[in-house]
Design an enzyme around this catalytic site. Structure first.
Site, PDB file in Angstrom:
ATOM      1  N   ARG A  36      13.104   2.867   8.056  1.00 22.51           N
ATOM      2  CA  ARG A  36      13.423   1.875   9.077  1.00 22.51           C
ATOM      3  C   ARG A  36      14.364   2.426  10.143  1.00 22.51           C
ATOM      4  NH1 ARG A  36      10.923  -2.384   6.702  1.00 22.51           N
ATOM      5  NH2 ARG A  36      10.832  -2.178   4.453  1.00 22.51           N
ATOM      6  N   HIS A  66       4.842   8.990   3.287  1.00 28.87           N
ATOM      7  CA  HIS A  66       4.502   7.804   4.067  1.00 28.87           C
ATOM      8  C   HIS A  66       5.336   7.824   5.336  1.00 28.87           C
ATOM      9  CE1 HIS A  66       3.395   3.822   5.242  1.00 28.87           C
ATOM     10  NE2 HIS A  66       2.687   3.630   4.141  1.00 28.87           N
ATOM     11  N   TYR A  69       7.917   2.980   9.147  1.00 28.06           N
ATOM     12  CA  TYR A  69       7.265   1.762   9.658  1.00 28.06           C
ATOM     13  C   TYR A  69       7.496   1.549  11.151  1.00 28.06           C
ATOM     14  CZ  TYR A  69       7.004   0.648   4.688  1.00 28.06           C
ATOM     15  OH  TYR A  69       6.752   0.692   3.353  1.00 28.06           O
ATOM     16  N   HIS A 106       0.237   4.069   9.188  1.00 24.42           N
ATOM     17  CA  HIS A 106      -0.403   2.820   9.631  1.00 24.42           C
ATOM     18  C   HIS A 106      -0.786   3.026  11.099  1.00 24.42           C
ATOM     19  CE1 HIS A 106       1.898   0.184   6.469  1.00 24.42           C
ATOM     20  NE2 HIS A 106       1.272   1.195   5.932  1.00 24.42           N
ATOM     21  N   GLU A 142      -4.143   4.616   7.201  1.00 27.55           N
ATOM     22  CA  GLU A 142      -4.178   3.604   6.143  1.00 27.55           C
ATOM     23  C   GLU A 142      -4.740   2.291   6.689  1.00 27.55           C
ATOM     24  OE1 GLU A 142      -0.479   2.902   4.090  1.00 27.55           O
ATOM     25  OE2 GLU A 142      -1.362   1.317   2.855  1.00 27.55           O
ATOM     26  N   ASP A 176      -5.653   1.201   0.902  1.00 31.88           N
ATOM     27  CA  ASP A 176      -4.709   0.364   0.160  1.00 31.88           C
ATOM     28  C   ASP A 176      -5.474  -0.856  -0.365  1.00 31.88           C
ATOM     29  OD1 ASP A 176      -2.774  -1.844  -0.270  1.00 31.88           O
ATOM     30  OD2 ASP A 176      -1.307  -0.385   0.444  1.00 31.88           O
ATOM     31  N   HIS A 179      -4.096  -4.306   0.882  1.00 31.26           N
ATOM     32  CA  HIS A 179      -4.468  -4.517   2.285  1.00 31.26           C
ATOM     33  C   HIS A 179      -5.979  -4.773   2.396  1.00 31.26           C
ATOM     34  CE1 HIS A 179      -0.817  -1.793   3.495  1.00 31.26           C
ATOM     35  NE2 HIS A 179      -0.477  -2.842   2.794  1.00 31.26           N
ATOM     36  N   HIS A 213      -3.885   3.615  -2.381  1.00 30.25           N
ATOM     37  CA  HIS A 213      -2.672   2.861  -2.685  1.00 30.25           C
ATOM     38  C   HIS A 213      -3.096   1.715  -3.594  1.00 30.25           C
ATOM     39  CE1 HIS A 213       0.017   4.147   0.956  1.00 30.25           C
ATOM     40  NE2 HIS A 213      -0.030   5.042  -0.013  1.00 30.25           N
ATOM     41  N   ASP A 226       0.120  -9.220   3.777  1.00 33.90           N
ATOM     42  CA  ASP A 226       0.497  -7.953   3.135  1.00 33.90           C
ATOM     43  C   ASP A 226       1.601  -8.212   2.118  1.00 33.90           C
ATOM     44  OD1 ASP A 226       1.015  -5.406   2.415  1.00 33.90           O
ATOM     45  OD2 ASP A 226       1.774  -4.739   4.352  1.00 33.90           O
ATOM     46  N   HIS A 228       2.372  -7.257  -1.741  1.00 39.60           N
ATOM     47  CA  HIS A 228       1.973  -6.507  -2.934  1.00 39.60           C
ATOM     48  C   HIS A 228       2.399  -7.245  -4.201  1.00 39.60           C
ATOM     49  CE1 HIS A 228       2.050  -2.457  -0.504  1.00 39.60           C
ATOM     50  NE2 HIS A 228       1.484  -3.453   0.152  1.00 39.60           N
ATOM     51  N   GLU A 258       2.543   1.120  -5.007  1.00 40.26           N
ATOM     52  CA  GLU A 258       3.624   0.637  -4.140  1.00 40.26           C
ATOM     53  C   GLU A 258       3.895  -0.807  -4.542  1.00 40.26           C
ATOM     54  OE1 GLU A 258       1.334   1.065  -0.532  1.00 40.26           O
ATOM     55  OE2 GLU A 258       2.561   2.736   0.128  1.00 40.26           O
TER      56      GLU A 258
END
Ligand code: ZN
Ligand code: ZN
Length: 279
Positions: A36, A66, A69, A106, A142, A176, A179, A213, A226, A228, A258
């Site tokens: 982040r 990964h 974001y 992403h 992804e 994923d 997703h 994923h 989204d 999980h 994840e």
């Protein structure tokens, strides 16, 4: 089969491998920097050497990174767009340095700029990042759940990016499951899994499916949410994961969890839950 967990790099990237070993992972995914934050801490040589030593010692591979974001290659805002390209280049350098096999990304969100314009920006950005670069790994696009203005929910949408890249040899797919399910692929259905794999093979080639994923999904089929969930406890459930882990065309793919950590021991539980489904 290879199963792994996204593990924390707190204390250094080498510590992530120790955590993965303690969990009993065969493969691992990490962030190479704060996911982040824009500013990536410099990785020192000692840390990288230790990271590689640990991977060898514990026989953990492949290594998946990964991307943060914050990176948004579809942003209509020029400053954010340029910052995203710079940050992705930095992630590419870091992945090269630590010897990763995959960098998961992403595609981006158009945030009101429109799908077509967003897609063009993603393509241009990836072409720039990949131009005159020989990577020792693949960048994996992804699929996303489709919340908000995110681009890349369906394989068709991803193909419109992939097919327009100048150099496709260094790009592949990360699928994923959460997703995918939230995006409308019913992974509880054998027939829909077959259809999905056919599309993936047509668009990318199945060998380009680098990573799965493996996340269960709190939201309903096609909900675009989204969220999980623990393996077997979400809407995909054991019904879906049993078909996925036993599919002959997915057997050699690394499955990375994840899944949420609501309580201590959840990673171990989820790893055990998915491994239990292998027939
Ligand atoms: Zn994912
Ligand atoms: Zn997600």
């Amino acid at each position: 089969m290879k199963f792994g967990v996204h593990t924390s790099i707190a204390g250094g990237i080498d510590k992530a491998v120790v955590r993965a070993e303690e969990l009993g992972c065969d493969t691992v995914q990490i962030f190479s920097s704060n996911p982040r934050g824009w500013k990536a801490r410099e990785l020192n040589e000692k840390e990288i050497a230790k990271f590689k030593d640990n991977l060898t010692k514990y026989n953990i591979s492949p290594v998946v990174i990964h991307a943060p974001y914050l990176i948004n290659l579809a942003s209509p805002k020029e400053d954010l767009y340029q910052k995203s390209i710079t940050a992705l280049k930095e992630q590419v350098d870091r992945a090269n340095k630590i010897g990763a096999q995959y960098l998961v990304l992403h595609p981006g969100s158009h945030t009101g700029g429109g799908v077509e314009k967003g897609r063009k920006r993603i393509i241009a950005a990836l072409n720039e990042v990949l131009s005159n670069k020989q990577l020792s790994f693949q960048i994996l696009l992804e699929n996303v759940a489709g919340a908000g203005t995110a681009i890349g929910t369906t394989m068709e949408e991803l193909s419109q990016i992939y097919n327009n890249l100048v150099d496709r040899s260094q790009v592949g797919l990360c699928f994923d499951t959460c997703h995918g399910f939230a995006g409308g692929y019913d992974l509880r259905s054998e027939q829909e899994i077959e259809e999905l794999l056919t599309v993936i093979d047509d668009v990318f080639g199945l060998d380009k499916l680098g990573v799965i994923h493996a996340n269960d999904c709190k939201g309903d089929l096609g909900s675009n949410k989204d969220r999980h969930h623990h393996i077997g406890q979400g809407k995909i459930g054991n019904l879906g994961f049993e078909k996925l882990v036993n599919h002959p065309q997915l057997k050699d793919k690394p499955f990375i969890l994840e899944t949420p950590i609501d309580e201590a021991g959840d990673d171990e539980q989820n790893l055990a839950a998915i491994r239990d489904l292998i027939k």
